[in-house]
Design a protein around this motif. Structure first.
Motif, PDB file in Angstrom:
ATOM      1  N   MET A   1     -36.953  14.083  15.757  1.00 12.96           N
ATOM      2  CA  MET A   1     -36.480  12.862  15.085  1.00 12.96           C
ATOM      3  C   MET A   1     -35.560  12.103  16.027  1.00 12.96           C
ATOM      4  N   LEU A   2     -35.761  10.785  16.073  1.00 11.59           N
ATOM      5  CA  LEU A   2     -34.996   9.951  16.993  1.00 11.59           C
ATOM      6  C   LEU A   2     -33.566   9.792  16.501  1.00 11.59           C
ATOM      7  N   ASP A   3     -32.613  10.127  17.340  1.00 13.95           N
ATOM      8  CA  ASP A   3     -31.202   9.949  17.006  1.00 13.95           C
ATOM      9  C   ASP A   3     -30.769   8.577  17.504  1.00 13.95           C
ATOM     10  N   ILE A   4     -30.615   7.630  16.606  1.00 15.79           N
ATOM     11  CA  ILE A   4     -30.346   6.250  17.006  1.00 15.79           C
ATOM     12  C   ILE A   4     -28.967   6.100  17.622  1.00 15.79           C
ATOM     13  N   LEU A   5     -28.070   7.042  17.380  1.00 13.99           N
ATOM     14  CA  LEU A   5     -26.735   6.949  17.952  1.00 13.99           C
ATOM     15  C   LEU A   5     -26.687   7.407  19.398  1.00 13.99           C
ATOM     16  N   LYS A   6     -27.802   7.977  19.896  1.00 15.84           N
ATOM     17  CA  LYS A   6     -27.826   8.465  21.276  1.00 15.84           C
ATOM     18  C   LYS A   6     -28.877   7.731  22.100  1.00 15.84           C
ATOM     19  N   LEU A   7     -29.251   6.536  21.676  1.00 16.49           N
ATOM     20  CA  LEU A   7     -30.267   5.783  22.395  1.00 16.49           C
ATOM     21  C   LEU A   7     -29.686   5.238  23.696  1.00 16.49           C
ATOM     22  N   GLN A   8     -30.067   5.809  24.799  1.00 13.12           N
ATOM     23  CA  GLN A   8     -29.751   5.279  26.105  1.00 13.12           C
ATOM     24  C   GLN A   8     -28.255   5.033  26.296  1.00 13.12           C
ATOM     25  N   LEU A   9     -27.428   5.951  25.872  1.00 12.20           N
ATOM     26  CA  LEU A   9     -26.000   5.747  25.980  1.00 12.20           C
ATOM     27  C   LEU A   9     -25.462   6.081  27.367  1.00 12.20           C
ATOM     28  N   ILE A  20     -36.372  -2.240  21.855  1.00 11.08           N
ATOM     29  CA  ILE A  20     -36.927  -2.622  20.553  1.00 11.08           C
ATOM     30  C   ILE A  20     -35.884  -2.435  19.448  1.00 11.08           C
ATOM     31  N   TYR A  21     -35.175  -1.326  19.523  1.00 10.54           N
ATOM     32  CA  TYR A  21     -34.158  -1.064  18.506  1.00 10.54           C
ATOM     33  C   TYR A  21     -33.058  -2.126  18.542  1.00 10.54           C
ATOM     34  N   ALA A  22     -32.631  -2.521  19.744  1.00  9.14           N
ATOM     35  CA  ALA A  22     -31.574  -3.532  19.878  1.00  9.14           C
ATOM     36  C   ALA A  22     -32.031  -4.882  19.319  1.00  9.14           C
ATOM     37  N   VAL A  23     -33.272  -5.258  19.621  1.00  9.17           N
ATOM     38  CA  VAL A  23     -33.791  -6.536  19.130  1.00  9.17           C
ATOM     39  C   VAL A  23     -33.874  -6.524  17.608  1.00  9.17           C
ATOM     40  N   LEU A  24     -34.385  -5.439  17.046  1.00 10.84           N
ATOM     41  CA  LEU A  24     -34.529  -5.358  15.588  1.00 10.84           C
ATOM     42  C   LEU A  24     -33.165  -5.339  14.899  1.00 10.84           C
ATOM     43  N   LEU A  25     -32.221  -4.566  15.441  1.00  5.32           N
ATOM     44  CA  LEU A  25     -30.907  -4.484  14.813  1.00  5.32           C
ATOM     45  C   LEU A  25     -30.175  -5.821  14.893  1.00  5.32           C
ATOM     46  N   SER A  26     -30.252  -6.485  16.040  1.00  2.10           N
ATOM     47  CA  SER A  26     -29.606  -7.801  16.157  1.00  2.10           C
ATOM     48  C   SER A  26     -30.248  -8.812  15.220  1.00  2.10           C
ATOM     49  N   GLY A 111     -26.190  -5.338  22.217  1.00  2.00           N
ATOM     50  CA  GLY A 111     -26.667  -5.296  23.609  1.00  2.00           C
ATOM     51  C   GLY A 111     -25.941  -4.278  24.455  1.00  2.00           C
ATOM     52  N   VAL A 112     -24.653  -4.030  24.173  1.00  2.00           N
ATOM     53  CA  VAL A 112     -23.894  -3.022  24.931  1.00  2.00           C
ATOM     54  C   VAL A 112     -23.896  -1.678  24.218  1.00  2.00           C
ATOM     55  N   LYS A 113     -24.802  -1.538  23.223  1.00  2.00           N
ATOM     56  CA  LYS A 113     -25.024  -0.285  22.505  1.00  2.00           C
ATOM     57  C   LYS A 113     -23.853   0.113  21.605  1.00  2.00           C
ATOM     58  N   GLY A 114     -23.086  -0.867  21.184  1.00  2.00           N
ATOM     59  CA  GLY A 114     -22.043  -0.614  20.197  1.00  2.00           C
ATOM     60  C   GLY A 114     -22.596  -0.859  18.808  1.00  2.00           C
ATOM     61  N   TYR A 115     -23.560  -0.021  18.400  1.00  2.00           N
ATOM     62  CA  TYR A 115     -24.288  -0.254  17.151  1.00  2.00           C
ATOM     63  C   TYR A 115     -23.379  -0.178  15.924  1.00  2.00           C
ATOM     64  N   THR A 116     -22.486   0.798  15.914  1.00  2.00           N
ATOM     65  CA  THR A 116     -21.587   0.937  14.775  1.00  2.00           C
ATOM     66  C   THR A 116     -20.644  -0.252  14.671  1.00  2.00           C
ATOM     67  N   ILE A 117     -20.122  -0.690  15.817  1.00  2.00           N
ATOM     68  CA  ILE A 117     -19.235  -1.856  15.832  1.00  2.00           C
ATOM     69  C   ILE A 117     -19.980  -3.097  15.356  1.00  2.00           C
ATOM     70  N   ALA A 118     -21.217  -3.270  15.825  1.00  2.00           N
ATOM     71  CA  ALA A 118     -22.011  -4.439  15.449  1.00  2.00           C
ATOM     72  C   ALA A 118     -22.272  -4.469  13.948  1.00  2.00           C
ATOM     73  N   ALA A 119     -22.705  -3.333  13.405  1.00  2.00           N
ATOM     74  CA  ALA A 119     -23.020  -3.283  11.978  1.00  2.00           C
ATOM     75  C   ALA A 119     -21.761  -3.449  11.130  1.00  2.00           C
ATOM     76  N   GLY A 120     -20.701  -2.730  11.485  1.00  2.00           N
ATOM     77  CA  GLY A 120     -19.461  -2.831  10.723  1.00  2.00           C
ATOM     78  C   GLY A 120     -18.854  -4.225  10.783  1.00  2.00           C
ATOM     79  N   GLY A 121     -18.867  -4.823  11.980  1.00  2.00           N
ATOM     80  CA  GLY A 121     -18.305  -6.162  12.125  1.00  2.00           C
ATOM     81  C   GLY A 121     -19.094  -7.207  11.356  1.00  2.00           C
ATOM     82  N   ALA A 122     -20.433  -7.154  11.433  1.00  2.00           N
ATOM     83  CA  ALA A 122     -21.262  -8.137  10.740  1.00  2.00           C
ATOM     84  C   ALA A 122     -21.131  -8.010   9.220  1.00  2.00           C
ATOM     85  N   ILE A 123     -21.175  -6.786   8.724  1.00  2.00           N
ATOM     86  CA  ILE A 123     -21.052  -6.580   7.274  1.00  2.00           C
ATOM     87  C   ILE A 123     -19.662  -6.994   6.798  1.00  2.00           C
ATOM     88  N   GLY A 124     -18.637  -6.610   7.541  1.00  2.00           N
ATOM     89  CA  GLY A 124     -17.283  -6.998   7.164  1.00  2.00           C
ATOM     90  C   GLY A 124     -17.099  -8.510   7.166  1.00  2.00           C
TER      91      GLY A 124
END
Length: 227
Positions: A1-9, A20-26, A111-124
């Motif tokens: 199973m793909l661990d999205i928190l460890k994608l190319q870190l 692909i994941y970065a484009v879809l998440l953005s 883009g800099v792989k700060g997925y948690t920051i991106a999601a938390g900031g956008a939702i907030g």
């Protein structure tokens, strides 16, 4: 199973999956921001192009940040390339600038792989925007149309005009008034909000019953209509 928190870190080169994941998440986060902008928009200058730009700018920002990576040379090269492009877009509302920054911030974070920051900031950001929309800081009275006409400068015509406005409009505010025909006629421009259940054509018909009125123009603006 793909661990999205460890994608190319830990790698300097992005993999197809991480791209692909970065484009879809953005795309998802910027769409959330765009929907919040649409639902909390108030005014007469709604633009579909701006809403689409909110979404596309986030995807572009994420792509650019992935292309730069940790390379200083790439960063300087990208800065030089962007300096060639001249952006002349004028924002009509400071609030539009904030939403554009929010969309770009989400894309950059992804883009800099700060997925948690991106999601938390956008939702907030979206939650706070909705809270402000319903809070005392939000605009409590707003208009959904602009009315223009000219009227003979006599008391009887003015009294009839006042009666029609009070009968059909929940809110109305005079924005311009100027003399015409050496002061014999007056040119009016109002921002208006019709009462619930009142129809535009009935309002126009009532105005035209004033014998001395000319040049009646009513521009109604809905949230999904672009000016």
């Amino acid at each position: 199973m793909l661990d999205i928190l460890k994608l190319q870190l830990h790698s300097g080169n992005a993999t197809p999956i991480s791209v692909i994941y970065a484009v879809l998440l953005s795309f998802v986060l910027s769409t959330l921001i765009a929907i919040t902008y649409e639902k909390t928009f108030r005014g007469l200058s709604y633009s579909r192009n701006f809403v689409q730009a909110l979404i596309l700018s986030s995807v572009v920002a994420a792509t650019v940040m992935q292309a730069i990576g940790d390379s200083l040379a790439r960063g300087l090269g990208m800065l030089g390339a962007l300096a060639i492009v001249r952006f002349r877009t004028n924002f009509r509302d400071p609030r539009d600038i904030i939403f554009m920054f929010a969309s770009l911030a989400a894309g950059i974070s992804v883009g800099v792989k700060g997925y948690t920051i991106a999601a938390g900031g956008a939702i907030g950001f979206c939650v706070i925007a909705v809270i402000l929309y319903f809070s005392p800081f939000g605009q409590t009275s707003y208009f959904d149309g602009m009315l223009r006409f000219n009227l003979e400068n006599i008391p009887s015509s003015k009294n009839m005009l006042e009666k029609v406005l009070h009968d059909y409009c929940k809110i109305f505010a005079l924005i311009t008034l100027r003399d015409m025909a050496q002061g014999n006629r007056l040119d009016y421009a109002y921002h208006i909000k019709l009462k619930r259940g009142k129809r535009n054509d009935d309002f126009i018909t009532a105005l035209k019953k004033i014998e001395t009125i000319n040049g009646v123009h009513l521009l109604m603006q809905e949230k999904t209509v672009e000016l």
